[in-house]
Structures are given as structure tokens and as C-alpha cells.
Write a protein that holds these residues in place. Sequence first.
Motif, mmCIF file in Angstrom:
data_model
loop_
_atom_site.group_PDB
_atom_site.id
_atom_site.type_symbol
_atom_site.label_atom_id
_atom_site.label_comp_id
_atom_site.label_asym_id
_atom_site.label_seq_id
_atom_site.Cartn_x
_atom_site.Cartn_y
_atom_site.Cartn_z
ATOM 1 N N ALA A 21 0.703 -1.121 -0.025
ATOM 2 C CA ALA A 21 0.292 -0.130 -0.030
ATOM 3 C C ALA A 21 0.811 1.080 -0.064
ATOM 4 O O ALA A 21 0.620 2.365 -0.749
ATOM 5 C CB ALA A 21 -0.784 0.043 1.099
ATOM 6 N N TYR A 25 0.846 3.898 -3.036
ATOM 7 C CA TYR A 25 0.426 5.405 -2.471
ATOM 8 C C TYR A 25 1.658 6.353 -2.941
ATOM 9 O O TYR A 25 1.219 7.417 -3.465
ATOM 10 C CB TYR A 25 0.326 5.568 -1.158
ATOM 11 N N SER A 26 2.827 5.874 -2.694
ATOM 12 C CA SER A 26 4.051 6.619 -3.121
ATOM 13 C C SER A 26 3.941 6.884 -4.794
ATOM 14 O O SER A 26 4.249 8.088 -5.235
ATOM 15 C CB SER A 26 5.322 5.787 -3.043
ATOM 16 N N PHE A 28 1.124 6.979 -6.681
ATOM 17 C CA PHE A 28 0.087 7.927 -6.726
ATOM 18 C C PHE A 28 0.532 9.372 -6.353
ATOM 19 O O PHE A 28 0.365 10.159 -6.945
ATOM 20 C CB PHE A 28 -1.083 7.553 -5.931
ATOM 21 N N ALA A 29 1.330 9.408 -5.229
ATOM 22 C CA ALA A 29 1.701 10.700 -4.811
ATOM 23 C C ALA A 29 2.816 11.614 -5.649
ATOM 24 O O ALA A 29 2.925 12.667 -5.568
ATOM 25 C CB ALA A 29 2.052 10.779 -3.107
ATOM 26 N N ARG A 37 0.541 17.378 -2.750
ATOM 27 C CA ARG A 37 1.088 15.950 -2.058
ATOM 28 C C ARG A 37 1.232 16.082 -0.585
ATOM 29 O O ARG A 37 0.923 15.234 0.137
ATOM 30 C CB ARG A 37 2.625 16.000 -2.413
ATOM 31 N N GLU A 44 -3.872 11.140 4.431
ATOM 32 C CA GLU A 44 -3.482 9.871 4.563
ATOM 33 C C GLU A 44 -3.090 9.667 6.066
ATOM 34 O O GLU A 44 -3.661 8.841 6.594
ATOM 35 C CB GLU A 44 -2.414 9.497 3.812
ATOM 36 N N SER A 48 -5.516 7.266 8.492
ATOM 37 C CA SER A 48 -4.775 6.112 8.948
ATOM 38 C C SER A 48 -5.200 6.018 10.492
ATOM 39 O O SER A 48 -5.434 4.952 10.855
ATOM 40 C CB SER A 48 -3.420 6.028 8.526
ATOM 41 N N ALA A 101 -5.726 3.203 -4.879
ATOM 42 C CA ALA A 101 -4.561 3.446 -4.211
ATOM 43 C C ALA A 101 -4.365 4.565 -3.139
ATOM 44 O O ALA A 101 -3.706 4.181 -2.147
ATOM 45 C CB ALA A 101 -3.409 4.047 -5.465
ATOM 46 N N PRO A 102 -5.289 5.787 -3.294
ATOM 47 C CA PRO A 102 -5.017 6.670 -2.325
ATOM 48 C C PRO A 102 -5.898 6.120 -1.049
ATOM 49 O O PRO A 102 -5.390 6.570 0.105
ATOM 50 C CB PRO A 102 -6.018 7.894 -2.687
ATOM 51 N N VAL A 105 -3.670 2.947 2.134
ATOM 52 C CA VAL A 105 -3.076 3.162 3.370
ATOM 53 C C VAL A 105 -3.923 3.333 4.753
ATOM 54 O O VAL A 105 -3.720 2.576 5.826
ATOM 55 C CB VAL A 105 -2.231 4.292 3.298
#
Length: 138
Positions: A21, A25-26, A28-29, A37, A44, A48, A101-102, A105
Motif C-alpha cells: 500500500a 500510494y507513493s 500515486f503521490a 502532495r 492519509e 489512517s 491507491a489513495p 494506506v
Amino acid sequence: MHRTRLAVGQLLLTVLVGFFAGAAYSGFADVLPPTARVVAGVLEVVGSCVALVWGWRSTRKQIREKLLNAPTPEQSWRNMRASRSRAAGQAAGGRWIVLLAPLLVPLVAYLLGMVCASAFIRELPSEVGARRALGQEA
């Protein structure tokens, strides 16, 4: 001993999914502008933390309800057999995670809360049910 191995295995699986994950996410960001970002990173972290507590609380609530109405050994066996037959459907349902993806996490944080909550219980509902069934036979 069995419960400890189960908890360690679930924790290792959660860590592996967490690494996946984080990498997703990395990726995606990295395409976001710097300001977005930072905002996405803060969201996130907050998401989380909320998901971790939510996973913990929901699992503890389910366990508490199951302890009040603990299954007999026969019911535990039937439940275990029924949950194993759903594995193919659950594996196919996991393909949608790649598109989210976002949200991965916070989903892993929720999963971690669930795993930790189930790892730190004193007795499983099936153990309570078995003890009650033995007490009724005596």
C-alpha cells in the motif's frame, strides 16, 4: 501457542500488505504537485489514524458480542468450514484494491487495528463455547 502463531502470521501479512500500500500510494503521490502532495499526505495520516481506531473498536465489539453468545464446538467447526469455502470470492474481490491507491494506506491501518484487537484477546469465542459445552456435560 496456536493463537500466537496465528497473530504473528496475520501481523506479518498486514506488514506485507502495508508495504504494498505504501508503494502504491507513493506512486500515486509522486505525480501530484508539491502542495497537493502535502495535503494528500496529511489526509492519509489522519485517515489512517481514524481507520486504525475504527478497526480496533469494531473488532473488539464483534468479539464481545461473540463472547456473550459463544458457539458450541460443532458450531465453531461449521463456521470455520464455511469461511474457508469463500476464499475464492474474496481473492477475486481483491483486484479492485489496485484501483483505490489513495485509500490503501487507511485500509491497511484498519486491517492493522483489526489484527491487533484480535491478537490481544484473552479467550476466543470458540474456546469459551467449548468450555461451556464441557461444563454442561459434567
